[in-house]
Design a protein around this motif. Structure first.
Motif, PDB file in Angstrom:
ATOM      1  N   PRO B  50      -2.423 -11.059  11.007  1.00 44.74           N
ATOM      2  CA  PRO B  50      -1.220 -10.374  11.454  1.00 44.74           C
ATOM      3  C   PRO B  50       0.017 -10.765  10.645  1.00 44.74           C
ATOM      4  O   PRO B  50      -0.058 -11.550   9.706  1.00 44.74           O
ATOM      5  CB  PRO B  50      -1.081 -10.870  12.885  1.00 44.74           C
ATOM      6  CG  PRO B  50      -1.645 -12.252  12.837  1.00 44.74           C
ATOM      7  CD  PRO B  50      -2.651 -12.297  11.726  1.00 44.74           C
ATOM      8  N   GLY B  51       1.124 -10.198  11.023  1.00 45.17           N
ATOM      9  CA  GLY B  51       2.407 -10.723  10.584  1.00 45.17           C
ATOM     10  C   GLY B  51       2.993 -10.084   9.357  1.00 45.17           C
ATOM     11  O   GLY B  51       4.027 -10.521   8.873  1.00 45.17           O
ATOM     12  N   LYS B  52       2.342  -9.080   8.794  1.00 51.07           N
ATOM     13  CA  LYS B  52       2.958  -8.430   7.642  1.00 51.07           C
ATOM     14  C   LYS B  52       3.171  -6.954   7.942  1.00 51.07           C
ATOM     15  O   LYS B  52       2.476  -6.370   8.759  1.00 51.07           O
ATOM     16  CB  LYS B  52       2.063  -8.590   6.419  1.00 51.07           C
ATOM     17  CG  LYS B  52       2.072 -10.013   5.897  1.00 51.07           C
ATOM     18  CD  LYS B  52       0.990 -10.228   4.850  1.00 51.07           C
ATOM     19  CE  LYS B  52       0.751 -11.719   4.677  1.00 51.07           C
ATOM     20  NZ  LYS B  52      -0.463 -11.992   3.911  1.00 51.07           N
ATOM     21  N   LYS B  53       4.129  -6.381   7.214  1.00 52.38           N
ATOM     22  CA  LYS B  53       4.393  -4.951   7.417  1.00 52.38           C
ATOM     23  C   LYS B  53       3.368  -4.148   6.646  1.00 52.38           C
ATOM     24  O   LYS B  53       3.027  -4.480   5.518  1.00 52.38           O
ATOM     25  CB  LYS B  53       5.774  -4.598   6.882  1.00 52.38           C
ATOM     26  CG  LYS B  53       6.928  -5.100   7.706  1.00 52.38           C
ATOM     27  CD  LYS B  53       8.234  -4.621   7.076  1.00 52.38           C
ATOM     28  CE  LYS B  53       9.412  -5.440   7.532  1.00 52.38           C
ATOM     29  NZ  LYS B  53      10.537  -5.378   6.614  1.00 52.38           N
ATOM     30  N   ASP B  54       2.915  -3.046   7.244  1.00 52.66           N
ATOM     31  CA  ASP B  54       2.027  -2.154   6.502  1.00 52.66           C
ATOM     32  C   ASP B  54       2.776  -1.571   5.310  1.00 52.66           C
ATOM     33  O   ASP B  54       3.964  -1.324   5.376  1.00 52.66           O
ATOM     34  CB  ASP B  54       1.579  -0.995   7.399  1.00 52.66           C
ATOM     35  CG  ASP B  54       0.674  -1.486   8.511  1.00 52.66           C
ATOM     36  OD1 ASP B  54       0.364  -2.695   8.505  1.00 52.66           O
ATOM     37  OD2 ASP B  54       0.292  -0.688   9.368  1.00 52.66           O
ATOM     38  N   THR B  55       2.046  -1.345   4.215  1.00 49.80           N
ATOM     39  CA  THR B  55       2.704  -0.784   3.051  1.00 49.80           C
ATOM     40  C   THR B  55       1.682  -0.134   2.140  1.00 49.80           C
ATOM     41  O   THR B  55       0.477  -0.270   2.325  1.00 49.80           O
ATOM     42  CB  THR B  55       3.469  -1.880   2.276  1.00 49.80           C
ATOM     43  OG1 THR B  55       4.247  -1.251   1.266  1.00 49.80           O
ATOM     44  CG2 THR B  55       2.526  -2.858   1.622  1.00 49.80           C
ATOM     45  N   LEU B  56       2.180   0.571   1.129  1.00 47.15           N
ATOM     46  CA  LEU B  56       1.334   1.046   0.049  1.00 47.15           C
ATOM     47  C   LEU B  56       1.394  -0.008  -1.048  1.00 47.15           C
ATOM     48  O   LEU B  56       2.472  -0.478  -1.390  1.00 47.15           O
ATOM     49  CB  LEU B  56       1.878   2.364  -0.496  1.00 47.15           C
ATOM     50  CG  LEU B  56       1.327   3.663   0.074  1.00 47.15           C
ATOM     51  CD1 LEU B  56       1.971   4.832  -0.626  1.00 47.15           C
ATOM     52  CD2 LEU B  56      -0.187   3.740  -0.072  1.00 47.15           C
ATOM     53  N   ALA B  57       0.254  -0.369  -1.618  1.00 44.59           N
ATOM     54  CA  ALA B  57       0.254  -1.415  -2.642  1.00 44.59           C
ATOM     55  C   ALA B  57       1.201  -1.039  -3.784  1.00 44.59           C
ATOM     56  O   ALA B  57       1.881  -1.892  -4.353  1.00 44.59           O
ATOM     57  CB  ALA B  57      -1.156  -1.625  -3.159  1.00 44.59           C
TER      58      ALA B  57
END
Lengths: 313, 557
Positions: B50-57
């Motif tokens: 957990p603990g990270k924002k979803d993103t596009l690489a």
């Protein structure tokens, strides 16, 4: 034989006649019947899981059948009875509090003559409904924390000497949950009663007023009886979900210290079923829930029928 | 009229299909290694951490560079909420993303057949994978069928380079406490709490709010180990999960119900009676906990560095050195040798693998292989030369200025560059690796970087204790060939797993009760707790773990 002496045949005959007459309506129903079949009946197939040692991603024929084993595991587990008790108590609290507060608020709101104030109260009371439980539980935790506003107030009023650890005492959990549910949903639940009140004939009020009935009397003898059908129907429908005490609030507000009171059936299923990959046990618990709900629903409906009230079916 | 329309439409469709078919044929056959292989594609990547924002690489600098090399972009998704639940739901629905990083959910995913075996793919497309993981293949093989399903994150390369800073478990103490008493050397639990108490008496409030002596993160269900684990650390064991393993007999003993646990819990009960423990330790959620740590009111807490990364970074960037925390290797008694630092181990079930739903496993394995090239491993840890790090005339990597250091340390910048996203949960060198040119793989382990990153307060602290790095406060780890025992995979729904769940529930209920209760009541509650605990199949669980530990010692992973 004359056709009149065969009531069965006539009934079937008239059924088809009506069907042909109302074919447009019947056609319109079909998509929804198909929808209900696919989404409400086909999933029942999954109940077979409860009688297997279900392993995901394997074909049906590869599953191992174990009969009633998962049900006996369930009923032999002490935790199960604890969570069952919690579930029943919490949903009863929710049911009773939910009805009483919503009806009271609806009655009171109805008596308000100042429209702006009425709208304001209504808006404020139903806004919390739109907050997600995650946010709502954070608000509750903050308010009830040892240096939160509740403890601060009670200390200032000298009702307590030291801050109370509200979330740490299992016995308080049901009360906190009840209050939270009321705060969150009372406004929302009121809407349906307010709508029902508008359907009451104003002539009745006028007549009562001429006869010298006070406001309270009018509320008691006109508004409440007018609401009765709605109340009974809602009550029956809610009886069907008596084992649905909710999941999110218990999960988010629960912790080790109030676990004995906060854990309900859903959390139990989550922990010992989904959490351990034991889907069969989860399904068994689900079936149990459905059966109990069924019994409650039918008895409530039966009682309503006996009492000559409006009923669901 | 209508028919004509239909005919035209179907003709158009036919032509499109034909054209599409042709164009595919045209480009792919003549140049198999050409541009087409790098045609843009986006895969999904789910992380059970957990603990990270979803993103596009591709929205990060690192992801962009790797996309230019391979044409592959990733939709990175991170866990929200409870990981066991998410895994259960994912398995039940069979709705797998292309790639899954398992964290604690490996056995469940393997059991459900969520991963494809990688052996053939590695053989054919993975020269770099073979180079990096080759020495560890034996430990990566699935016990049942001998195939490799996932690539772990702990395959150390080259010489072992330990961390100068403490990222693992420790008893943390606010530096102002040590400063107040002129940097005393404390080793035992009693000394630790005595010091905190003395300070609290001198400074009962911080910025108007009451000073908190000690706080724990035991209210969050999946962080309850924060309260359980200190017992074994205090007794001189490293983090082996729920057991302590004897160094000579290799017998595993469950920590719950041991004297070590009793001693630890009783001590907490004692300090609670003295008003030093924050009772909210057992009810607050993680956000509230981290907020408390950054408020400056807390004097001490036990935790693992990785649990509180954001809070420490925030404190660091706030720049008040005295409100930051120093790690201490606290033990029960003077004679115990601390073992807080993890011995070099290999974790095979925190790993990433390709799911059965993956659209194009070959492209994915090629991406992984490309990622494991040394230059790309430097990219994901150090970044781009002269931009996020520099190289001196001797070939040593270092941060030449504040901006370079910030690119790594600043939360937002490191997110933007991609260190946050690519630093772990991908096929990678182990964190204690050394690059082929002798530089440390992790910037945090490079002595030059560590030395330069120390603030004035850090330096003063280190000087006061006469050491160069924080980790020198701790003992060197002893060799434990089975380490870590917490990576032993338990079968789904097995008696062992049920024991873990039941005993955890028991502890979640009883330990806070014992700690917050009156000291006179302690023994009674402890007996009740032990009675309940003894009803569970502890012996069976211990036997299973002991067996695996012995197997591992014998080289059978």
């Amino acid at each position: 034989m004359p056709p009149a002496s065969n009531p069965k045949g006539t009934r079937a005959h008239s059924f088809f006649k009506r069907l042909v007459q109302q074919r447009t309506l019947a056609w319109m129903c079909i998509p929804f019947v198909i929808w209900a079949f696919i989404f409400k009946y086909l999933p029942l197939w999954g109940w077979t899981m409860a009688f297997q040692n279900f392993k995901p991603a394997r074909s049906f024929s590869d599953q191992q059948w174990v009969g009633w084993q998962h049900f006996s595991t369930l009923f032999e587990d002490n935790t199960f009875y604890r969570v069952l008790r919690n579930t029943l108590v919490m949903s009863s609290i929710k049911l009773v509090l939910g009805f009483v507060t919503a009806i009271t608020l609806a009655l009171l709101l109805n008596e308000l003559k100042n429209v702006i104030f009425k709208r304001f109260v209504q808006t404020v009371s139903y806004l919390p409904h739109f907050i997600s439980w995650v946010v709502a539980s954070s608000i509750v935790l903050t308010v009830l924390s040892p240096d939160g506003i509740i403890n601060l107030l009670l200390m200032k009023l000298h009702l307590i000497d030291s801050p109370v650890l509200w979330m740490g005492k299992g016995e308080y959990f049901w009360g906190i949950l009840g209050a939270t549910e009321v705060w969150k949903d009372v406004g929302w639940n009121t809407i349906i009663y307010l709508a029902a009140i508008t359907a009451i004939d104003p002539a009745q009020y006028e007549a009562a007023e001429i006869d010298g009935a006070s406001r309270f009397k009018r509320m008691l003898y006109i508004t409440l009886p007018g609401l009765k059908p709605v109340i009974v129907i809602l009550l029956i429908m809610n009886m069907g979900s008596i084992l649905e005490s909710g999941f999110e609030p218990q999960y988010l507000l629960g912790n080790g210290m109030n676990m004995d009171y906060s854990e309900n059936l859903d959390i139990f299923v989550l922990k010992y079923g989904l959490g351990m990959g034991n889907f069969s046990l989860g399904t068994a618990a689900g079936i149990f829930k459905t059966v109990v709900s069924f019994v409650f629903l039918f008895s409530a409906n039966y009682i309503a029928k006996k009492m000559g009230e409006s009923r669901l079916f | 009229m209508l028919k004509a329309k239909v005919r035209i439409a179907s003709l158009a469709v036919l032509v499109t299909v034909l054209l599409a078919g042709c164009s595919q044929n045209n480009s792919s056959s003549p140049s198999a290694t050409g541009d087409d292989e790098n045609s843009p594609v986006t895969f999904s990547y789910y992380m059970f951490s957990p603990g990270k924002k979803d993103t596009l690489a591709s929205e990060t600098t690192i992801g962009k560079v790797l996309q230019e090399q391979t044409g592959v972009d990733w939709k990175l998704e991170y866990l929200v909420g409870d990981s066991a639940t998410k895994a259960g739901v994912m398995i039940a629905s069979g709705d797998y993303p292309d790639v899954i990083s398992s964290s604690g959910e490996m056995s469940k995913l393997l059991d459900a057949g969520a991963y494809i075996p990688l052996d053939d793919l590695i053989e054919e497309y993975g020269p770099n994978i073979k180079r990096v993981y080759g020495p560890y293949f034996d430990k990566m093989k699935n016990a049942e069928d001998g195939k490799i399903y996932a690539l772990p994150y702990t395959a150390n390369q080259g010489e072992y380079s330990g961390s100068p800073n403490v990222g693992g478990g420790a008893f943390w103490i606010q530096r102002s406490v040590l400063k107040e008493f002129n940097y005393p050397k404390i080793t035992t639990l009693d000394e630790y709490f005595d010091l905190i108490q003395d300070y609290k008496e001198k400074h009962p409030t911080v910025d108007g709010a009451e000073t908190i002596g000690f706080v724990s993160l035991a209210g969050v269900a999946n962080n309850f180990f924060t309260l359980q684990n200190p017992a074994m650390h205090l007794a001189g064991y490293p983090n082996d999960g729920s057991v302590m393993v004897d160094m000579t007999t290799h017998e595993a003993k469950v920590v719950a119900g041991t004297d070590a646990q009793k001693k630890w819990i009783q001590k907490l009960n004692e300090i609670n009676a003295q008003g030093m423990l924050d009772p909210e330790s057992f009810t607050m959620n993680k956000d509230q906990y981290l907020a408390k740590l950054t408020s400056g009111r807390v004097l001490g807490y036990f935790n693992y560095g990785w649990q509180i990364g954001d809070a420490s970074k925030n404190l660091l960037s706030a720049g008040i050195d005295e409100k930051r925390y120093a790690p201490l290797p606290i033990v029960f008694d003077e004679g115990i040798k601390d073992q807080y630092v993890d011995p070099p181990g290999f974790v095979n079930n925190y790993a990433t693998g390709i799911s059965v739903n993956a659209k194009d496993p070959v492209r994915i394995i090629k991406y992984f292989d490309n990622l494991l090239k040394e230059e790309n491993q430097v990219l994901v840890q150090w970044g781009i030369k002269d931009e996020t790090y520099s190289v001196d005339e001797k070939g040593r990597f270092y941060y030449a200025n504040e901006d370079q250091r910030k690119a790594h340390d600043d939360l937002e910048l490191s997110r933007k560059f991609g260190f946050t996203y690519f630093g772990t949960d991908w096929p990678k060198y182990g964190g204690e690796s050394t690059l082929s040119d002798g530089n440390a793989y992790s910037p945090g382990n490079q002595p030059e970087v560590a030395a330069a990153s120390y603030t004035e307060g850090d330096k003063k602290f280190l000087e006061a204790y006469g050491i160069q790095t924080f980790s020198e406060l701790f003992n060197k780890p002893e060799e434990r060939p089975w380490f870590p025992a917490w990576s032993i995979a338990l079968e789904q729904g097995s008696p062992e797993q049920i024991f873990t769940t039941k005993s955890d529930d028991l502890q979640r209920k009883y330990l806070p009760e014992m700690i917050l209760g009156a000291p006179s009541n302690f023994d009674k509650l402890w007996d009740a707790y032990m009675a309940e605990l003894n009803k569970l199949d502890k012996a069976g669980y211990e036997a299973t773990i002991t067996k695996v530990v012995k197997d591992r010692v014998a080289g059978k992973w």
